[in-house]
Design an enzyme around this catalytic site. Structure first.
Site, PDB file in Angstrom:
ATOM      1  CG  HIS A 218     -48.976  -6.784 -28.848  1.00 10.42           C
ATOM      2  ND1 HIS A 218     -47.979  -6.571 -29.768  1.00 10.42           N
ATOM      3  CD2 HIS A 218     -49.463  -5.560 -28.551  1.00 10.42           C
ATOM      4  CE1 HIS A 218     -47.868  -5.280 -30.007  1.00 10.42           C
ATOM      5  NE2 HIS A 218     -48.751  -4.631 -29.287  1.00 10.42           N
TER       6      HIS A 218
HETATM    7  C1  UD1 Z   1     -51.118  -1.306 -25.441  1.00 12.65           C
HETATM    8  C2  UD1 Z   1     -51.634  -0.401 -26.552  1.00 12.65           C
HETATM    9  C3  UD1 Z   1     -51.177  -0.930 -27.896  1.00 12.65           C
HETATM   10  C4  UD1 Z   1     -49.678  -1.135 -27.935  1.00 12.65           C
HETATM   11  C5  UD1 Z   1     -49.221  -1.970 -26.745  1.00 12.65           C
HETATM   12  C6  UD1 Z   1     -47.717  -1.961 -26.704  1.00 12.65           C
HETATM   13  C7  UD1 Z   1     -53.800   0.672 -26.023  1.00 12.65           C
HETATM   14  C8  UD1 Z   1     -55.250   0.664 -26.310  1.00 12.65           C
HETATM   15  N1  UD1 Z   1     -53.093  -0.358 -26.566  1.00 12.65           N
HETATM   16  O1  UD1 Z   1     -51.718  -2.586 -25.640  1.00 12.65           O
HETATM   17  O2  UD1 Z   1     -51.498  -0.001 -28.902  1.00 12.65           O
HETATM   18  O3  UD1 Z   1     -49.348  -1.814 -29.114  1.00 12.65           O
HETATM   19  O4  UD1 Z   1     -49.711  -1.391 -25.517  1.00 12.65           O
HETATM   20  O5  UD1 Z   1     -47.204  -3.110 -26.134  1.00 12.65           O
HETATM   21  O6  UD1 Z   1     -53.308   1.541 -25.330  1.00 12.65           O
HETATM   22  N2  UD1 Z   1     -50.512  -6.534 -19.049  1.00 12.65           N
HETATM   23  C9  UD1 Z   1     -49.795  -7.173 -18.083  1.00 12.65           C
HETATM   24  N3  UD1 Z   1     -48.569  -6.631 -17.754  1.00 12.65           N
HETATM   25  C10 UD1 Z   1     -48.083  -5.501 -18.318  1.00 12.65           C
HETATM   26  C11 UD1 Z   1     -48.843  -4.886 -19.316  1.00 12.65           C
HETATM   27  C12 UD1 Z   1     -50.060  -5.415 -19.672  1.00 12.65           C
HETATM   28  O7  UD1 Z   1     -50.192  -8.194 -17.522  1.00 12.65           O
HETATM   29  O8  UD1 Z   1     -46.996  -5.056 -17.942  1.00 12.65           O
HETATM   30  C13 UD1 Z   1     -51.856  -7.062 -19.362  1.00 12.65           C
HETATM   31  C14 UD1 Z   1     -52.929  -6.104 -18.818  1.00 12.65           C
HETATM   32  O9  UD1 Z   1     -53.231  -6.359 -17.508  1.00 12.65           O
HETATM   33  C15 UD1 Z   1     -54.084  -6.376 -19.733  1.00 12.65           C
HETATM   34  C16 UD1 Z   1     -53.406  -6.757 -21.052  1.00 12.65           C
HETATM   35  O10 UD1 Z   1     -52.071  -7.084 -20.757  1.00 12.65           O
HETATM   36  O11 UD1 Z   1     -54.831  -7.470 -19.283  1.00 12.65           O
HETATM   37  C17 UD1 Z   1     -53.455  -5.631 -22.062  1.00 12.65           C
HETATM   38  O12 UD1 Z   1     -52.799  -4.477 -21.561  1.00 12.65           O
HETATM   39  P1  UD1 Z   1     -53.225  -3.001 -22.069  1.00 12.65           P
HETATM   40  O13 UD1 Z   1     -52.354  -2.010 -21.421  1.00 12.65           O
HETATM   41  O14 UD1 Z   1     -54.691  -2.831 -21.945  1.00 12.65           O
HETATM   42  O15 UD1 Z   1     -52.974  -3.042 -23.605  1.00 12.65           O
HETATM   43  P2  UD1 Z   1     -51.790  -3.648 -24.466  1.00 12.65           P
HETATM   44  O16 UD1 Z   1     -52.266  -4.896 -25.105  1.00 12.65           O
HETATM   45  O17 UD1 Z   1     -50.543  -3.678 -23.680  1.00 12.65           O
HETATM   46  N1  UDP Z   2     -39.820  -4.891 -27.774  1.00 10.91           N
HETATM   47  C1  UDP Z   2     -38.987  -5.333 -26.762  1.00 10.91           C
HETATM   48  N2  UDP Z   2     -39.140  -6.618 -26.316  1.00 10.91           N
HETATM   49  C2  UDP Z   2     -40.057  -7.470 -26.825  1.00 10.91           C
HETATM   50  C3  UDP Z   2     -40.907  -6.992 -27.864  1.00 10.91           C
HETATM   51  C4  UDP Z   2     -40.762  -5.703 -28.312  1.00 10.91           C
HETATM   52  O1  UDP Z   2     -38.119  -4.605 -26.283  1.00 10.91           O
HETATM   53  O2  UDP Z   2     -40.150  -8.611 -26.385  1.00 10.91           O
HETATM   54  C5  UDP Z   2     -39.686  -3.496 -28.233  1.00 10.91           C
HETATM   55  C6  UDP Z   2     -39.388  -3.362 -29.709  1.00 10.91           C
HETATM   56  O3  UDP Z   2     -37.996  -3.323 -29.948  1.00 10.91           O
HETATM   57  C7  UDP Z   2     -40.073  -2.053 -30.083  1.00 10.91           C
HETATM   58  C8  UDP Z   2     -41.213  -1.953 -29.113  1.00 10.91           C
HETATM   59  O4  UDP Z   2     -40.936  -2.871 -28.057  1.00 10.91           O
HETATM   60  O5  UDP Z   2     -39.197  -0.939 -29.858  1.00 10.91           O
HETATM   61  C9  UDP Z   2     -42.512  -2.288 -29.772  1.00 10.91           C
HETATM   62  O6  UDP Z   2     -43.515  -2.368 -28.797  1.00 10.91           O
HETATM   63  P1  UDP Z   2     -44.839  -3.199 -28.975  1.00 10.91           P
HETATM   64  O7  UDP Z   2     -44.705  -4.168 -30.065  1.00 10.91           O
HETATM   65  O8  UDP Z   2     -45.218  -3.699 -27.632  1.00 10.91           O
HETATM   66  O9  UDP Z   2     -45.912  -2.069 -29.310  1.00 10.91           O
HETATM   67  P2  UDP Z   2     -46.369  -1.314 -30.641  1.00 10.91           P
HETATM   68  O10 UDP Z   2     -45.182  -0.772 -31.319  1.00 10.91           O
HETATM   69  O11 UDP Z   2     -47.143  -2.294 -31.450  1.00 10.91           O
HETATM   70  O12 UDP Z   2     -47.281  -0.259 -30.121  1.00 10.91           O
END
Ligand code: UD1
Ligand code: UDP
Length: 373
Positions: A218
């Protein structure tokens, strides 16, 4: 006098990794509150974690979603405005942020900025950063920028490992601010292992232990680039052909949207699911033949759970996992991914967990509360 603590969170890994702190504060009767920015907001990206981890709902939920992933400034800026109002109203003694997201930076920057206004506001906030000192040395990643700034703004730095502490000392941060606490993810995994964990998710998906690969993908630098995303899917398809094991991919909403936008085809043997709950995801991790991921937290968990990991990135801010032999950097080239997976499948699963003893939350609470019971 007892201290008032504000915890800032906004995404799924922050809820999970702050859960040991919340438990500790509840146990000690600490005066604390949680500001949840709402960066993650779908039920399966937010509420499910509060439910599964038995956490009280946050006092504040700001519902600040990113309007577009590339509008980092706007996203962070809207958080600053709302967090500032809350901190001025609540006047906590300490603000804690964790990790490297926009929510982390917004919490840290607001607290630090407010602490420069004491002459007007009488507010004196100390700032703590949990999971401090990680470095990928790649400033094209939003996470690297966020974590460097949070570290350099903070009064208390809670490093998961000595290596992370060394990174900060190398940047001139005073060693007196740094404590090596371990990573709170170990506490969270220990706590989760106490809950009853049957094989329901495996049965539901018709999977056998060791009969599948688990994947997540992601990160912005990966999923937003069509060619990389297509290459990784191709590699997953090749793994299925080579080993006859499906690749289970619980997909992040960001990646789902991009996959649709790019019109990518899912190869045979790749099973896309919605985001999994924490308990289900742990079960899938524990029983996988290997994990393929670009997630930070998943690299840590696979290492702690003794499951080999192939990281779909060119670098990692978790080099400890590579040092102990639990992880390998494959990038996004299909040949390299298949080759690295084979290497990791041949590894003996007997490495040390470099992320601590599961008492990180207690250590952090002891430090910020000054030994208050
Ligand atoms: C964010 C963090 C990333 C982390 C990830 C964990 C930043 C810059 N990035 O990335 O480091 O690894 O969270 O998972 O803070 N979206 C949905 N539903 C949700 C959440 C997100 O549809 O519940 C969509 C948002 O609308 C957006 C995209 O996903 O279009 C990205 O979401 P965003 O919060 O910007 O960053 P992540 O990719 O989640
Ligand atoms: N995780 C979860 N469900 C999923 C994928 C990840 O509960 O489908 C949990 C995972 O166990 C870990 C955390 O989410 O604790 C990692 O988050 P993510 O990969 O979104 O973000 P990152 O660690 O890269 O910031």
């Amino acid at each position: 006098m007892s201290k008032k603590v504000a915890l800032v969170a906004g995404v799924r890994p922050e809820i999970i990794k702050e859960s040991p702190l919340i438990r500790e504060f509840e146990k000690r009767g600490t005066d604390y509150f949680v500001i949840y920015t709402g960066q993650h907001y779908n039920y399966e990206m937010e509420k499910i974690f509060f439910e599964q981890l038995n956490l009280p709902l946050p006092k504040y939920n700001l519902s600040i979603r990113s309007s577009a992933p590339f509008l980092q400034g706007e996203h962070t800026g809207r958080m600053l405005i709302e967090i500032e109002k809350i901190l001025l109203n609540e006047m906590p003694d300490i603000v804690l942020t964790l990790g490297d997201t926009n929510s982390t930076l917004a919490g840290a920057l607001t607290a630090r900025k407010l602490s420069t206004t004491a002459a007007f506001t009488n507010i004196r906030i100390m700032l703590g950063h949990i999971e401090a000192g990680l470095r990928s040395y790649d400033k094209t990643m939003p996470e690297e920028v966020n974590r460097i700034l949070a570290d350099h703004l903070s009064d208390y730095l809670f490093a998961p490992t000595h290596r992370a502490a060394g990174n900060m000392i190398g940047e001139g941060i005073h060693h007196g601010k740094i404590t090596v606490t371990g990573n709170t993810i170990v506490d969270a995994l220990f706590e989760a292992s106490k809950a009853s964990r049957d094989n329901e998710i495996l049965d539901k998906l018709n999977l056998e232990p060791q009969g599948y690969f688990l994947a997540t993908f992601h990160r912005q630098e990966n999923a937003d680039v069509k060619e990389k995303f297509a290459n990784v899917l191709e590699a997953f398809g090749r793994l299925y052909k080579k080993y006859g094991k499906p690749v289970i991919y619980p997909i992040h909403p960001r990646s789902k949207k991009l996959m649709e936008k790019f019109g990518l085809q899912v190869p045979e043997g790749v099973r896309i699911l919605g985001p999994a709950g924490f308990m289900e995801f742990l079960k899938l991790e524990e029983n996988a033949s290997a994990i393929l991921t670009d997630s930070g937290g998943v690299q840590e968990e696979s290492c702690i759970l003794n499951v080999p990991c192939v990281t779909l990135r060119e670098n990692t801010e978790r080099p400890e996992t590579i040092d102990v032999g639990a992880n390998i950097l494959a990038g996004t080239d299909p040949d390299k991914i298949v080759e690295c997976t084979e290497t990791m499948l041949n590894k003996k699963r007997s490495w040390e967990n470099p992320f601590g003893d599961g008492k990180s939350g207690k250590r952090i609470a002891d430090i910020i509360l000054g030994g208050q019971a």
